[in-house]
Write an enzyme that holds these catalytic residues in place. Structure first.
Site, mmCIF file in Angstrom:
data_model
loop_
_atom_site.group_PDB
_atom_site.id
_atom_site.type_symbol
_atom_site.label_atom_id
_atom_site.label_comp_id
_atom_site.label_asym_id
_atom_site.label_seq_id
_atom_site.Cartn_x
_atom_site.Cartn_y
_atom_site.Cartn_z
ATOM 1 N N LYS A 117 0.811 -1.218 0.000
ATOM 2 C CA LYS A 117 0.000 0.000 0.000
ATOM 3 C C LYS A 117 0.849 1.275 0.000
ATOM 4 O O LYS A 117 0.414 2.316 -0.478
ATOM 5 C CB LYS A 117 -0.937 0.019 1.213
ATOM 6 C CG LYS A 117 -2.101 -0.953 1.091
ATOM 7 C CD LYS A 117 -3.064 -0.782 2.241
ATOM 8 C CE LYS A 117 -4.065 -1.900 2.299
ATOM 9 N NZ LYS A 117 -5.079 -1.708 3.338
ATOM 10 N N ASP A 138 -10.008 2.739 2.243
ATOM 11 C CA ASP A 138 -10.115 2.127 3.582
ATOM 12 C C ASP A 138 -10.724 3.127 4.572
ATOM 13 O O ASP A 138 -11.677 2.809 5.291
ATOM 14 C CB ASP A 138 -8.732 1.715 4.108
ATOM 15 C CG ASP A 138 -8.186 0.497 3.390
ATOM 16 O OD1 ASP A 138 -8.987 -0.351 2.968
ATOM 17 O OD2 ASP A 138 -6.956 0.400 3.253
ATOM 18 N N ALA A 183 -0.803 2.597 15.778
ATOM 19 C CA ALA A 183 -0.228 3.649 14.933
ATOM 20 C C ALA A 183 0.384 3.046 13.672
ATOM 21 O O ALA A 183 1.435 3.464 13.207
ATOM 22 C CB ALA A 183 0.813 4.440 15.731
ATOM 23 N N GLY A 184 -0.308 2.050 13.104
ATOM 24 C CA GLY A 184 0.118 1.464 11.827
ATOM 25 C C GLY A 184 -0.606 2.147 10.676
ATOM 26 O O GLY A 184 -1.138 3.252 10.828
ATOM 27 N N GLY A 185 -0.658 1.464 9.540
ATOM 28 C CA GLY A 185 -1.267 2.030 8.341
ATOM 29 C C GLY A 185 -2.746 2.342 8.532
ATOM 30 O O GLY A 185 -3.231 3.398 8.112
ATOM 31 N N GLY A 211 -15.156 -4.446 12.274
ATOM 32 C CA GLY A 211 -14.563 -3.935 11.038
ATOM 33 C C GLY A 211 -15.197 -4.420 9.748
ATOM 34 O O GLY A 211 -14.726 -4.062 8.662
HETATM 35 P P1 ATR Z 1 -1.651 -1.988 9.637
HETATM 36 O O1 ATR Z 1 -0.770 -1.334 8.602
HETATM 37 O O2 ATR Z 1 -2.537 -3.061 9.070
HETATM 38 O O3 ATR Z 1 -2.403 -1.004 10.456
HETATM 39 P P2 ATR Z 1 0.685 -2.447 11.235
HETATM 40 O O4 ATR Z 1 1.410 -1.392 10.502
HETATM 41 O O5 ATR Z 1 1.355 -3.732 11.439
HETATM 42 O O6 ATR Z 1 -0.702 -2.815 10.597
HETATM 43 O O7 ATR Z 1 0.240 -1.796 12.642
HETATM 44 C C1 ATR Z 1 -0.179 -2.527 13.678
HETATM 45 C C2 ATR Z 1 -0.306 -1.609 14.911
HETATM 46 O O8 ATR Z 1 -0.664 -2.473 15.972
HETATM 47 C C3 ATR Z 1 0.986 -0.927 15.321
HETATM 48 O O9 ATR Z 1 0.687 0.346 15.836
HETATM 49 C C4 ATR Z 1 1.526 -1.824 16.418
HETATM 50 O O10 ATR Z 1 2.290 -1.153 17.420
HETATM 51 P P3 ATR Z 1 3.817 -0.686 17.144
HETATM 52 O O11 ATR Z 1 3.724 0.581 16.358
HETATM 53 O O12 ATR Z 1 4.373 -0.513 18.499
HETATM 54 O O13 ATR Z 1 4.457 -1.814 16.386
HETATM 55 C C5 ATR Z 1 0.236 -2.282 17.052
HETATM 56 N N1 ATR Z 1 0.450 -3.560 17.748
HETATM 57 C C6 ATR Z 1 0.735 -4.752 17.191
HETATM 58 N N2 ATR Z 1 0.834 -5.703 18.149
HETATM 59 C C7 ATR Z 1 0.612 -5.093 19.348
HETATM 60 C C8 ATR Z 1 0.558 -5.505 20.697
HETATM 61 N N3 ATR Z 1 0.745 -6.797 21.048
HETATM 62 N N4 ATR Z 1 0.265 -4.591 21.659
HETATM 63 C C9 ATR Z 1 0.050 -3.317 21.328
HETATM 64 N N5 ATR Z 1 0.092 -2.840 20.057
HETATM 65 C C10 ATR Z 1 0.362 -3.704 19.074
#
Ligand code: ATR
Length: 290
Positions: free
Chosen positions: A73, A109, A135-137, A254
């Site tokens: 993406k 999205d 804070a991911g995508g 979702g």
């Molecule tokens: P997407 O792009 O689909 O949103 P992603 O970029 O993998 O997915 O983002 C996942 C989010 O979930 C991230 O903010 C991640 O936190 P980090 O920025 O610290 O990596 C969060 N996340 C994933 N596993 C987690 C966990 N066990 N506890 C808290 N936050 C989590």
């Protein structure tokens, strides 16, 4: 399915890797079938080093457009000639339209999230206070869209503060100075969350098969007047949503976002405007898949 391919069939599809679990081909092909539109949706599983070549190929064979999913993406953006300002700020494109060899990029999205929310609640975002976990995508796309929709405050709570800070800067520097980053350990977090109108889990925590996990441990973050949203749709009620429901909140999963991102992509490609009856039929089809 009743889908027939002939010399006039148009092609759309999805680029990503892996694609085994995507339901988009089934959903889009059912929509075309239902509407009698001569278009077929195909999965294109592409290796990273072949991405540019794959895009040139799709352009060369004149596909109508395509969806883009993980992990491309972000990477797709540099191959697209026209991007909406929103998708640039979101840092992600999930839908591309090919008009005579020129590629136009969109992010459906976040638009899908907004439409799903509106359909479910009849409420809009103006002046609402929002907390987003993650804070991911997905979190970034939702934060940008909500900031553009007039919310008054966005808290981003994340395990890695730096990632939350990055999203806050995108929002504060480009849209409105309303976003603030927090860690889960912040001592005022419970009060901060409880004072919000909308809470959103935008992490994958709690997704099947890890149904017993949850980003937060305390029910105290909820108040019964809140809307609580989880971008996860499998399971249909995550632990996060169950805790919110027990606290009297209105909850949504979702599936609506997944549904509307597809509907909006279909509208972009074909110009078709869905009637309420059509939307209902397609939604129940999607619902039956879960
Ligand atoms: P997407 O792009 O689909 O949103 P992603 O970029 O993998 O997915 O983002 C996942 C989010 O979930 C991230 O903010 C991640 O936190 P980090 O920025 O610290 O990596 C969060 N996340 C994933 N596993 C987690 C966990 N066990 N506890 C808290 N936050 C989590």
């Amino acid at each position: 399915m009743g889908l027939r391919i002939d010399g006039n069939t148009k092609i759309v599809g999805i680029i990503g890797n892996p694609l085994e679990h995507t339901i988009s081909p089934m959903l889009h092909n059912e929509i075309s079938s239902m509407l009698g539109i001569n278009m077929v949706y195909v999965p294109f599983c592409v290796e990273k080093e072949k991405l540019e070549e794959a895009i040139s190929g799709l352009r060369a064979i004149g596909v109508v457009g395509f969806n883009v999913t993980a992990p491309y993406k972000k990477d797709i953006i540099k191959y697209i000639q026209d991007k909406t300002k929103g998708s640039l700020l979101m840092g992600a494109v999930n839908t591309v339209k090919n008009i005579e060899g020129r590629l136009y990029g969109y992010n459906t999205d976040a638009e899908g999230f907004v439409r799903a929310f509106y359909m479910h609640t009849g409420d809009k975002f103006l002046k609402k206070k929002v907390t987003i976990f993650g804070a991911g995508g997905a979190a970034r796309a939702i934060a940008v869209k909500l900031a553009n929709s007039g919310v008054s405050k966005i808290n981003i709570v994340n395990r890695t503060l730096q990632n939350a800070d990055t999203i806050c800067s995108v929002v504060n520097d480009n849209i409105s100075d309303i976003a603030k980053a927090y860690e889960y350990t912040y001592e005022g977090l419970v009060d901060e969350c409880r004072s919000c109108d909308i809470l959103i889990n935008a992490t994958s925590v709690g997704m099947f098969p890890n149904d017993d996990e949850c980003v937060i441990q305390s029910k105290d973050i909820f108040n019964k007047n809140q809307y609580v949203y989880d971008i996860i749709y499998n399971p249909s009620k995550t632990k996060f949503l169950n805790m919110a429901k027990d606290s009297g909140c209105k909850v949504m999963n979702g599936l609506g976002m997944l549904f509307y991102q597809a509907i909006i992509a279909y509208e972009i490609w074909t110009g078709h405007k869905f009637s309420d009856d059509e939307l209902k039929k397609i939604y129940s089809l999607l619902d039956s898949m879960y």
